[in-house]
Design a protein around this motif. Structure first.
Motif, PDB file in Angstrom:
ATOM      1  N   GLN A   1       0.190   7.333   5.227  1.00 18.24           N
ATOM      2  CA  GLN A   1       0.479   8.633   5.839  1.00 18.24           C
ATOM      3  C   GLN A   1       1.607   8.511   6.863  1.00 18.24           C
ATOM      4  OE1 GLN A   1      -0.604  11.578   4.978  1.00 18.24           O
ATOM      5  NE2 GLN A   1      -2.081  10.830   3.443  1.00 18.24           N
ATOM      6  N   THR A   2       1.549   7.435   7.647  1.00 20.35           N
ATOM      7  CA  THR A   2       2.591   7.209   8.666  1.00 20.35           C
ATOM      8  C   THR A   2       3.957   7.125   7.993  1.00 20.35           C
ATOM      9  OG1 THR A   2       0.937   5.857   9.782  1.00 20.35           O
ATOM     10  CG2 THR A   2       3.193   5.762  10.635  1.00 20.35           C
TER      11      THR A   2
ATOM     12  N   LYS B   1       0.855  -1.192   0.000  1.00 21.50           N
ATOM     13  CA  LYS B   1       0.000   0.000   0.000  1.00 21.50           C
ATOM     14  C   LYS B   1       0.886   1.235   0.000  1.00 21.50           C
ATOM     15  CE  LYS B   1      -4.290  -1.561   2.112  1.00 21.50           C
ATOM     16  NZ  LYS B   1      -4.854  -1.850   0.782  1.00 21.50           N
TER      17      LYS B   1
ATOM     18  N   GLU C   1      -4.212   6.198   2.917  1.00 21.70           N
ATOM     19  CA  GLU C   1      -4.624   6.335   4.312  1.00 21.70           C
ATOM     20  C   GLU C   1      -3.722   5.543   5.238  1.00 21.70           C
ATOM     21  OE1 GLU C   1      -9.358   6.872   4.364  1.00 21.70           O
ATOM     22  OE2 GLU C   1      -8.677   5.108   3.269  1.00 21.70           O
ATOM     23  N   GLY C   2      -3.897   5.774   6.529  1.00 24.80           N
ATOM     24  CA  GLY C   2      -3.260   4.958   7.558  1.00 24.80           C
ATOM     25  C   GLY C   2      -1.755   4.842   7.378  1.00 24.80           C
ATOM     26  N   GLU C   3      -1.314   3.604   7.107  1.00 25.74           N
ATOM     27  CA  GLU C   3       0.129   3.332   7.057  1.00 25.74           C
ATOM     28  C   GLU C   3       0.829   4.190   6.006  1.00 25.74           C
ATOM     29  OE1 GLU C   3       0.979  -0.592   4.705  1.00 25.74           O
ATOM     30  OE2 GLU C   3      -1.047  -0.795   5.524  1.00 25.74           O
TER      31      GLU C   3
END
Lengths: 554, 419
Positions: free
Chosen positions: B144-145, B132, B140-142
């Motif tokens: 962005q991290t 991803k 989203e999620g990972e």
């Protein structure tokens, strides 16, 4: 129902495994199969694609993970898939060996990749063949057009251009040719040898070349012409070029021509050409019934097998002729113990030289001209008061001795008849007489002796031993009276000076640009022929126009 | 003004040959690219395109960038914002390139490549790894991290390490080694990535970041096999821009796709894009995905094929050919041999052992493409057509011939005016 199998410690790259996944997913008993190494990223993929199985928990990046989605709970399916994985990995590791040759997409590049190319083999749709063939001719290549549906006008245009440039166009609609070791389109694996075949008949060429091979001989080349070449409209242009090529080709000792009957005007020209090759030639115009069969070096036949067999015989004759020193005199002398053998020799000689055989047979002469003499020693004249010469060779031996003084004699034709009732060692008697005659002849023109050995291996005299006796005495053995006569004629015919310049197409190893069917290139490559495959596809008029502009814009 | 196209092309090739790209730094994009310094601007892959026309992966990445830059808090907000308030510019107009969606925003770090000879720069964002990732439209999620980590940890560590090398890293040397190790720099960069890590490892180790951060950076480089792709893209962009500066000739200096259109630029035709609808790549898919999920061709990564590596250097990386057709070495050889017909020179810097040490292709000539009908083979990743899913496979694709025909016609016209 998901099941999983781990193959521990079997690292494979991801591409291999993607190929495997794809292939195995198409097995009928599974919905899908996923094969990956057990890296954490791959474990995520297993999860995201709904293929997670708890057995993968302990998998390391070096473990091959197989997850199978199949109906029901049949462990057999999972085992089968796992076995398939191992099997296919092993097969992949072996690799495939394909014939290797360059592939080009433009004619220019094809020429760059094979600078010594001398032939273009064209098998594209007929409407495009003319343009490509023109391009090939412009580049100085000979052309074979396998394609059909090429108009007569286009064919004539190509063949006229080729003629001006000294190039050969085989076809259109030419299905078969062999140039050197290169099989072109439909062709058989024929051994190399001294016979050149030229024909406007694909299967005719195949049948004749196969018959030649089965007859223990080989071919130098087999050149196709295309079915219309001998029509009034085309006029046999390619036939003439092909015959010029083989006439000038050193490896071609004998020529076979096969076609349907040519148009009348073409036929006359073609026959002249065939007579003037300076090489023995066999012609078959299928469906023709020639009333005269032999014109010096040219022999007309009626069937394919007859053409092939005769060509094989002529090739043998050429081989034998090449094995003895050139004769300097002209005269043929025949001293036969068998009357019919003498008769056949006389008749064949007379036909070939346009003489009339001796009808009276005085003193056993079957043929008597200023130059040549064939005698039947079984004639009453010679058997008066002595045994038949097949039993007692004394009479013939004397006549052989007498040849020592015959300065015009160049060839001696004899027979050696084995079997019950004959002398126990006729070959030995003959060999001795010939050796004595040669010794007495001194430095006069040498005499070549050609014997017919009538017998079989079971005969009391031992055929093989008799043959060896003759060979040891430098006596040539002919397989038949006809072949003995052919050889005699061949030896007294002066060798013609090569006039035409040899075409590199025949004298150099062929190098082919293949345009159209890929399989033809595979066949060439597998026969160690230099080949470039030109991937060709038709284009729109606009693109064609731009192409031409792009080629010329510098 | 050169008398002939051939002479002009020779000059373009001279510039390309004499280019000496160095990887000198990793900086926030807005420091290098003025267009990103003000307002709400995003760079994207391919020829110009607006929000409404973008395909899934690019749209997903745009949403990701809006969230990343703090222009929106939710997906819905981001979508509304992207529709109204974002100005989109092609990477290629900013001396930059970006893989897949190519979406690059002001505060994303970029690789800085400087041409030591002609002095021009080229930029590319950093490779996020696989799975991803934003370049394939996940946002989203990972994702962005990871982007935040790349900005706050990875970029400063790399920048510091690079600066310990007075001129930066000479990339030609790394690439000439890597091509002998089986990389073609588009689908396979594992050797070059390893060599890059080898070159930087000690400098990273003695850097000022915390041990934990440095370990994370090294772990990231250890597992990111395609890390060098973005470096190679910046390298190729740097070289191609140096050639493009000649301003004449028929050498293709950019090939790129925005998911809708394939666009090319030509050395003698300025900044004009010649475009035609893209094709969809064919290849191999991760289990659970198929050809039906494939997004049409997208990304600036075809700059590698523009330079002459990637698909054109398929023979250097035979394993890559199995993404299409029966695969295997002969297919690779055949592909590279075919490419020889449209590239005018061999690159002596990048010799390919499996090609009997012939140099990689160099100098894609629009005339040769039109004349032969051969279009370049492009090795590419395949994105899911829906935003947010990411990479689903890899394969090969070809540009539409129309781009080259249009450019050729323009070239003919331009010459008739000056003649």
């Amino acid at each position: 129902m998901l099941s999983a199998r781990l193959i521990k410690g079997n690292f494979q790259d991801s591409v291999t495994l993607m190929v495997l996944s794809r292939d195995l997913s198409s097995l009928p008993e599974v919905n899908r199969v996923s094969v990956m190494m057990g890296t954490s990223a791959n474990k995520d993929v297993f999860r995201e694609t709904g293929m997670w199985h708890d057995d993968l928990d302990d998998a390391t990046p070096n473990d091959l993970c197989i997850v199978i989605d199949a109906e029901g709970e049949d462990a057999g399916v999972a085992d089968k898939v796992a076995a398939q994985v191992e099997e296919r990995l092993a097969a992949m590791a072996k690799g495939g060996s394909k014939a290797r040759y360059p592939v080009a997409r433009s004619f220019r590049r094809a020429c760059d990749q094979l600078p010594k190319a001398d032939l273009a083999l064209i098998s594209v749709a007929g409407q495009y063949a003319h343009g490509l063939a023109k391009e090939a001719l412009d580049a100085g290549l000979n052309v074979m057009i396998f394609s059909d549906n090429v108009s007569v006008e286009e064919e004539r245009d190509l063949k006229e251009q080729a003629r001006e440039r000294g190039l050969l166009v085989m076809g259109p609609d030419c299905g078969t040719a062999i140039v050197g070791k290169a099989p072109l389109a439909f062709a058989n694996r024929i051994p190399q040898g001294p016979i050149a075949v030229v024909g406007a008949s694909g299967t005719g060429l195949q049948e004749v070349t196969c018959q030649i091979a089965r007859g223990g001989m080989g071919i130098s080349h087999a050149l196709g012409l295309g079915g219309r070449d001998l029509s009034e409209k085309i006029g046999g242009t390619s036939a003439e070029t092909a015959l010029d090529f083989v006439a000038a080709d050193e490896a071609s000792k004998v020529v076979v021509f096969v076609s349907k009957p040519p148009a009348a005007a073409v036929r006359a020209r073609l026959l002249d050409k065939l007579k003037q090759l300076g090489k023995p030639a066999v012609a078959l115009f299928l469906g023709d019934h020639p009333d005269r069969r032999d014109y010096g070096d040219l022999h007309l036949t009626r069937t394919l097998d007859e053409a092939a067999a005769l060509a094989v015989d002529l090739a043998r004759v050429e081989e034998q002729a090449a094995s003895v020193p050139a004769v300097t005199a002209k005269g043929i002398r025949g001293l036969y113990t068998g009357g019919t053998l003498a008769g056949e020799a006389a008749q064949l000689l007379a036909e070939a030289l346009d003489l009339s055989p001796d009808a009276a047979h005085d003193e056993g002469f079957m043929l008597r001209t200023a130059e040549h003499r064939i005698i039947d020693l079984g004639d009453d004249l010679y058997t008066r008061g002595r045994p038949h010469p097949m039993i007692d060779p004394f009479g013939r031996n004397e006549m052989i001795h007498a040849l020592a003084e015959d300065a015009d004699a160049a060839i001696l034709l004899v027979d050696v008849v084995l079997g019950f009732g004959s002398h126990a060692d006729p070959a030995g008697e003959l060999a001795r007489a010939v050796e004595e005659m040669r010794a007495a002849r001194g430095d006069k023109a040498p005499i070549t002796v050609i014997a017919n050995l009538t017998g079989v291996s079971e005969d009391p005299q031992d055929y093989a031993a008799q043959a060896k006796t003759l060979e040891d005495a430098g006596i040539l053995i002919a397989d038949s009276v006809r072949m003995a006569v052919l050889l005699a004629l061949r030896l007294i015919t002066p060798a013609r000076a090569e006039t035409a310049k040899a075409s590199p197409l025949l004298s150099e190893p062929p190098a082919v640009i293949n345009i159209g069917l890929r399989g033809f290139a595979d066949d060439l490559a597998s026969n160690d022929v230099d080949v470039v495959h030109l991937k060709w596809e038709p284009v729109s008029d606009k693109t064609e126009k731009l192409r031409r502009m792009a080629a010329s814009l510098i | 003004m050169y008398a002939t196209i051939n002479e002009a092309n020779a000059a373009v090739l001279d510039e390309m040959r004499s280019a000496r790209p160095y990887l000198v730094d990793v900086r926030p994009a807005h420091e290098c690219i003025p267009a990103l310094a003000e307002g709400h601007v995003l760079m994207h892959a391919g020829p110009p395109i607006e929000w409404a026309a973008m395909t899934g992966p690019m749209k997903g990445a745009v949403l990701g960038a809006c969230l990343y830059e703090g222009w929106a808090k939710t997906t819905e907000e981001a979508e509304a914002f992207a529709q109204k308030s974002v100005r989109f510019v092609p990477c290629h107009d900013q001396s930059a390139v970006g893989p897949m969606g190519g979406i690059t925003s002001a505060n994303m770090p970029v690789l800085v490549v400087r041409n030591a000879n002609q002095g021009n720069f080229a930029y590319c964002n950093l490779n996020e790894g696989i799975g991803k990732v934003m370049r394939f439209g996940a946002f989203e999620g990972e994702v962005q991290t990871r982007l935040a980590w790349m900005r706050d940890v990875l970029a400063p560590v790399l920048s510091e390490a690079l600066k310990r090398n007075s001129d930066g890293l000479e990339l030609s040397a790394i690439m000439s080694q890597a091509i002998t190790m089986g990389d073609e720099f588009h689908q396979r960069n594992i050797a070059a990535s390893a060599l890059l890590l080898k070159a930087l490892a000690a400098d990273i180790a003695i850097g000022s970041a915390s041990a934990a951060d440095k370990e994370e950076v090294l772990r990231f480089l250890e597992r990111t096999d395609q890390f060098f792709l973005n470096v190679a893209m910046a390298y190729c962009k740097c070289v191609m821009d140096a050639g493009h500066a000649v301003g004449e000739g028929s050498i293709v200096t950019a090939m790129t796709r925005n998911g809708r259109d394939f666009g090319i630029r030509v050395s003698g035709l300025g900044k004009q894009w010649f475009t035609a609808p893209v094709n969809t790549p064919v290849g191999l898919f991760f289990t659970g995905y198929s050809q039906d999920d494939a997004n049409p061709d997208i990304g600036d990564s075809a700059i590698t094929e523009t330079f002459g590596v990637g698909g054109a250097a398929m023979v250097a990386a035979p394993g890559v050919t199995r993404f299409v057709g029966s695969g295997g070495f002969n297919d690779a050889l055949e592909t590279s041999e075919e490419m020889r017909e449209i590239y005018v020179e061999a690159n002596t810097t990048l010799q390919i052992p499996t090609w009997d040490f012939q140099g990689a292709c160099m100098g894609l000539d629009v005339r040769r493409v039109v004349e032969s009908g051969i279009t370049p083979v492009i090795n590419t990743g395949i994105a899911h057509r829906e935003p947010g899913i990411g990479q689903v496979g890899a394969g090969v694709v070809r540009p539409p011939l129309e781009c080259f025909e249009q450019a050729f016609e323009a070239l003919v016209e331009a010459r008739s005016k000056t003649a």
